[in-house]
Design a protein around this motif. Structure first.
Motif, PDB file in Angstrom:
ATOM      1  N   MET A  66       0.832  -1.191   0.000  1.00  0.00           N
ATOM      2  CA  MET A  66       0.000   0.000   0.000  1.00  0.00           C
ATOM      3  C   MET A  66       0.875   1.252   0.000  1.00  0.00           C
ATOM      4  O   MET A  66       0.522   2.257  -0.600  1.00  0.00           O
ATOM      5  CB  MET A  66      -0.927   0.006   1.213  1.00  0.00           C
ATOM      6  N   ILE A  67       2.035   1.166   0.683  1.00  0.00           N
ATOM      7  CA  ILE A  67       2.970   2.288   0.691  1.00  0.00           C
ATOM      8  C   ILE A  67       4.368   1.794   0.347  1.00  0.00           C
ATOM      9  O   ILE A  67       4.670   0.612   0.480  1.00  0.00           O
ATOM     10  CB  ILE A  67       3.005   3.015   2.056  1.00  0.00           C
ATOM     11  N   ALA A  68       5.179   2.703  -0.099  1.00  0.00           N
ATOM     12  CA  ALA A  68       6.602   2.450  -0.333  1.00  0.00           C
ATOM     13  C   ALA A  68       7.354   3.604   0.317  1.00  0.00           C
ATOM     14  O   ALA A  68       6.843   4.725   0.393  1.00  0.00           O
ATOM     15  CB  ALA A  68       6.901   2.390  -1.823  1.00  0.00           C
ATOM     16  N   MET A  69       8.547   3.318   0.791  1.00  0.00           N
ATOM     17  CA  MET A  69       9.338   4.346   1.474  1.00  0.00           C
ATOM     18  C   MET A  69      10.683   4.529   0.791  1.00  0.00           C
ATOM     19  O   MET A  69      11.696   4.029   1.261  1.00  0.00           O
ATOM     20  CB  MET A  69       9.532   3.959   2.936  1.00  0.00           C
ATOM     21  N   PRO A  70      10.712   5.253  -0.327  1.00  0.00           N
ATOM     22  CA  PRO A  70      11.999   5.507  -0.974  1.00  0.00           C
ATOM     23  C   PRO A  70      12.816   6.533  -0.203  1.00  0.00           C
ATOM     24  O   PRO A  70      12.268   7.411   0.463  1.00  0.00           O
ATOM     25  CB  PRO A  70      11.599   6.040  -2.348  1.00  0.00           C
ATOM     26  N   PHE A  71      14.130   6.385  -0.301  1.00  0.00           N
ATOM     27  CA  PHE A  71      15.042   7.316   0.350  1.00  0.00           C
ATOM     28  C   PHE A  71      15.210   8.546  -0.522  1.00  0.00           C
ATOM     29  O   PHE A  71      15.320   8.450  -1.738  1.00  0.00           O
ATOM     30  CB  PHE A  71      16.398   6.649   0.584  1.00  0.00           C
ATOM     31  N   VAL A  72      15.199   9.697   0.076  1.00  0.00           N
ATOM     32  CA  VAL A  72      15.464  10.942  -0.633  1.00  0.00           C
ATOM     33  C   VAL A  72      16.617  11.631   0.096  1.00  0.00           C
ATOM     34  O   VAL A  72      16.571  11.819   1.310  1.00  0.00           O
ATOM     35  CB  VAL A  72      14.209  11.840  -0.714  1.00  0.00           C
ATOM     36  N   PRO A  73      17.685  11.959  -0.629  1.00  0.00           N
ATOM     37  CA  PRO A  73      18.830  12.603   0.029  1.00  0.00           C
ATOM     38  C   PRO A  73      18.448  13.954   0.638  1.00  0.00           C
ATOM     39  O   PRO A  73      17.564  14.648   0.143  1.00  0.00           O
ATOM     40  CB  PRO A  73      19.835  12.803  -1.107  1.00  0.00           C
ATOM     41  N   THR A  74      19.118  14.310   1.684  1.00  0.00           N
ATOM     42  CA  THR A  74      18.831  15.559   2.379  1.00  0.00           C
ATOM     43  C   THR A  74      18.995  16.765   1.467  1.00  0.00           C
ATOM     44  O   THR A  74      18.272  17.751   1.602  1.00  0.00           O
ATOM     45  CB  THR A  74      19.750  15.697   3.601  1.00  0.00           C
ATOM     46  N   ALA A  75      19.908  16.681   0.526  1.00  0.00           N
ATOM     47  CA  ALA A  75      20.168  17.822  -0.360  1.00  0.00           C
ATOM     48  C   ALA A  75      18.955  18.197  -1.206  1.00  0.00           C
ATOM     49  O   ALA A  75      18.823  19.352  -1.620  1.00  0.00           O
ATOM     50  CB  ALA A  75      21.347  17.519  -1.267  1.00  0.00           C
ATOM     51  N   ILE A  76      18.060  17.257  -1.486  1.00  0.00           N
ATOM     52  CA  ILE A  76      16.893  17.561  -2.308  1.00  0.00           C
ATOM     53  C   ILE A  76      15.582  17.431  -1.536  1.00  0.00           C
ATOM     54  O   ILE A  76      14.512  17.426  -2.120  1.00  0.00           O
ATOM     55  CB  ILE A  76      16.862  16.689  -3.580  1.00  0.00           C
ATOM     56  N   GLN A  77      15.663  17.361  -0.226  1.00  0.00           N
ATOM     57  CA  GLN A  77      14.473  17.270   0.620  1.00  0.00           C
ATOM     58  C   GLN A  77      13.881  18.669   0.766  1.00  0.00           C
ATOM     59  O   GLN A  77      14.404  19.509   1.480  1.00  0.00           O
ATOM     60  CB  GLN A  77      14.850  16.688   1.983  1.00  0.00           C
ATOM     61  N   VAL A  78      12.769  18.911   0.071  1.00  0.00           N
ATOM     62  CA  VAL A  78      12.192  20.243   0.017  1.00  0.00           C
ATOM     63  C   VAL A  78      11.720  20.708   1.399  1.00  0.00           C
ATOM     64  O   VAL A  78      11.787  21.893   1.720  1.00  0.00           O
ATOM     65  CB  VAL A  78      11.031  20.286  -1.007  1.00  0.00           C
ATOM     66  N   ALA A  79      11.278  19.812   2.243  1.00  0.00           N
ATOM     67  CA  ALA A  79      10.785  20.192   3.573  1.00  0.00           C
ATOM     68  C   ALA A  79      11.891  20.788   4.441  1.00  0.00           C
ATOM     69  O   ALA A  79      11.586  21.517   5.395  1.00  0.00           O
ATOM     70  CB  ALA A  79      10.179  18.979   4.268  1.00  0.00           C
ATOM     71  N   ASP A  80      13.141  20.531   4.118  1.00  0.00           N
ATOM     72  CA  ASP A  80      14.253  21.058   4.916  1.00  0.00           C
ATOM     73  C   ASP A  80      14.292  22.587   4.920  1.00  0.00           C
ATOM     74  O   ASP A  80      14.793  23.184   5.859  1.00  0.00           O
ATOM     75  CB  ASP A  80      15.587  20.516   4.416  1.00  0.00           C
ATOM     76  N   ILE A  81      13.750  23.213   3.888  1.00  0.00           N
ATOM     77  CA  ILE A  81      13.766  24.677   3.840  1.00  0.00           C
ATOM     78  C   ILE A  81      12.953  25.258   4.987  1.00  0.00           C
ATOM     79  O   ILE A  81      13.193  26.366   5.455  1.00  0.00           O
ATOM     80  CB  ILE A  81      13.267  25.188   2.472  1.00  0.00           C
ATOM     81  N   LEU A  82      11.986  24.503   5.487  1.00  0.00           N
ATOM     82  CA  LEU A  82      11.132  24.979   6.571  1.00  0.00           C
ATOM     83  C   LEU A  82      11.630  24.566   7.949  1.00  0.00           C
ATOM     84  O   LEU A  82      11.134  25.069   8.953  1.00  0.00           O
ATOM     85  CB  LEU A  82       9.712  24.451   6.368  1.00  0.00           C
ATOM     86  N   THR A  83      12.567  23.631   8.015  1.00  0.00           N
ATOM     87  CA  THR A  83      12.949  23.075   9.308  1.00  0.00           C
ATOM     88  C   THR A  83      14.421  23.220   9.667  1.00  0.00           C
ATOM     89  O   THR A  83      14.773  23.000  10.817  1.00  0.00           O
ATOM     90  CB  THR A  83      12.601  21.575   9.366  1.00  0.00           C
ATOM     91  N   LYS A  84      15.274  23.560   8.701  1.00  0.00           N
ATOM     92  CA  LYS A  84      16.713  23.577   8.968  1.00  0.00           C
ATOM     93  C   LYS A  84      17.361  24.842   8.443  1.00  0.00           C
ATOM     94  O   LYS A  84      16.866  25.459   7.497  1.00  0.00           O
ATOM     95  CB  LYS A  84      17.394  22.372   8.297  1.00  0.00           C
TER      96      LYS A  84
END
Length: 107
Positions: A66-84
């Motif tokens: 039902m779900i898959a959990m692919p890895f996304v590198p931190t460099a392209i993690q868009v949510a990081d702009i709001l948290t780091k």
């Protein structure tokens, strides 16, 4: 992650009610390799006892595809702009991905 999976299931039900097809498995992107390996490996560790129920819930959804959990590198993690705090180059790259513009920039 468990809250994210719950939200995905809720959205799936709404889309089913609207008779909108949805691609399966739904992807929950994660930039934490340890969290991904914990959900795939049911070996009990002392440090994961507090997340045992959530871990089994997520593992069940992964097993039924039902779900898959692919890895996304931190460099392209868009949510990081709001948290780091990011370096200028990473910040500007993520800002452009979000389609944000500087309203104070000269025209």
């Amino acid at each position: 992650m468990a809250h994210g999976v719950c939200e995905m299931l809720w959205l799936k039900r709404i889309l089913e009610e609207l008779r909108t097809p949805m691609a399966m498995p739904m992807r929950l992107y994660c930039d934490n390799k340890a969290a991904i390996s914990i959900t795939h490996n049911l070996v009990q560790h002392d440090r994961t006892k507090h997340v045992e129920i959530d871990r089994y819930f997520i593992k069940e959804k992964i097993e039924v595809r039902m779900i898959a959990m692919p890895f996304v590198p931190t460099a392209i993690q868009v949510a990081d702009i709001l948290t780091k705090g990011l370096f200028k180059s990473n910040f500007e790259s993520l800002v452009s991905k979000l389609g944000m513009i500087d309203i104070y920039a000269p025209t």
